[in-house]
Scaffold this motif. Structure first.
Motif, PDB file in Angstrom:
ATOM      1  N   ASN A   1      15.822 128.989  78.088  1.00 37.71           N
ATOM      2  CA  ASN A   1      15.165 130.197  77.614  1.00 37.71           C
ATOM      3  C   ASN A   1      15.638 131.366  78.483  1.00 37.71           C
ATOM      4  OD1 ASN A   1      13.567 132.272  76.747  1.00 37.71           O
ATOM      5  ND2 ASN A   1      11.673 131.472  77.582  1.00 37.71           N
TER       6      ASN A   1
ATOM      7  N   THR B   1       9.407 125.716  71.387  1.00 44.74           N
ATOM      8  CA  THR B   1      10.439 125.208  70.494  1.00 44.74           C
ATOM      9  C   THR B   1      10.291 123.696  70.405  1.00 44.74           C
ATOM     10  OG1 THR B   1      12.809 125.298  69.987  1.00 44.74           O
ATOM     11  CG2 THR B   1      12.210 124.954  72.288  1.00 44.74           C
TER      12      THR B   1
ATOM     13  N   THR C   1      13.717 123.131  66.121  1.00 50.75           N
ATOM     14  CA  THR C   1      12.826 124.059  65.445  1.00 50.75           C
ATOM     15  C   THR C   1      12.656 125.258  66.357  1.00 50.75           C
ATOM     16  OG1 THR C   1      11.676 122.192  64.427  1.00 50.75           O
ATOM     17  CG2 THR C   1      10.584 124.343  64.321  1.00 50.75           C
ATOM     18  N   ASP C   2      13.030 126.440  65.856  1.00 52.46           N
ATOM     19  CA  ASP C   2      12.984 127.631  66.700  1.00 52.46           C
ATOM     20  C   ASP C   2      11.573 128.201  66.774  1.00 52.46           C
ATOM     21  OD1 ASP C   2      12.594 129.159  64.387  1.00 52.46           O
ATOM     22  OD2 ASP C   2      14.574 130.086  64.438  1.00 52.46           O
ATOM     23  N   THR C   3      11.438 129.307  67.478  1.00 52.86           N
ATOM     24  CA  THR C   3      10.120 129.911  67.706  1.00 52.86           C
ATOM     25  C   THR C   3       9.493 130.451  66.428  1.00 52.86           C
ATOM     26  OG1 THR C   3      11.179 132.003  68.299  1.00 52.86           O
ATOM     27  CG2 THR C   3      10.614 130.509  70.102  1.00 52.86           C
TER      28      THR C   3
ATOM     29  N   PRO D   1      17.417 128.098  72.008  1.00 53.06           N
ATOM     30  CA  PRO D   1      16.711 128.154  70.720  1.00 53.06           C
ATOM     31  C   PRO D   1      16.435 129.569  70.250  1.00 53.06           C
ATOM     32  CG  PRO D   1      15.249 127.357  72.462  1.00 53.06           C
ATOM     33  CD  PRO D   1      16.600 127.556  73.060  1.00 53.06           C
TER      34      PRO D   1
END
Length: 71
Positions: free
Chosen positions: A14, A22, A49-51, A71
């Motif tokens: 991040n 995520t 799976t993104d934010t 992500p």
């Protein structure tokens, strides 16, 4: 002749200045601003799976040396 498949080390990163949530393969990760977490992934298909809740597929190849996932 045998073929060995090794797991590869990845960094779930991040680089932003805000916390994010995520998922990789359905497992949730909470990363604070500037934080990262080491993941070990087997060769094959995986999901991120993104934010925003969007799901993406990616493949880890048998001869992979790992890498960075942002992500």
């Amino acid at each position: 002749m045998s073929c060995s498949f090794q797991k590869a080390a990845f960094i779930l990163d991040n680089p932003t200045d805000t916390a994010i949530k995520t998922k990789v393969d359905g497992k949730e990760y909470n990363l604070g601003a500037g934080e990262y977490e080491k993941l070990v992934l087997k060769p094959g298909k995986h999901t991120l799976t993104d934010t925003d809740g969007k799901e993406f597929s990616f493949i880890v190849y048998a001869d992979s040396n790992g890498g960075v996932i942002n992500p």
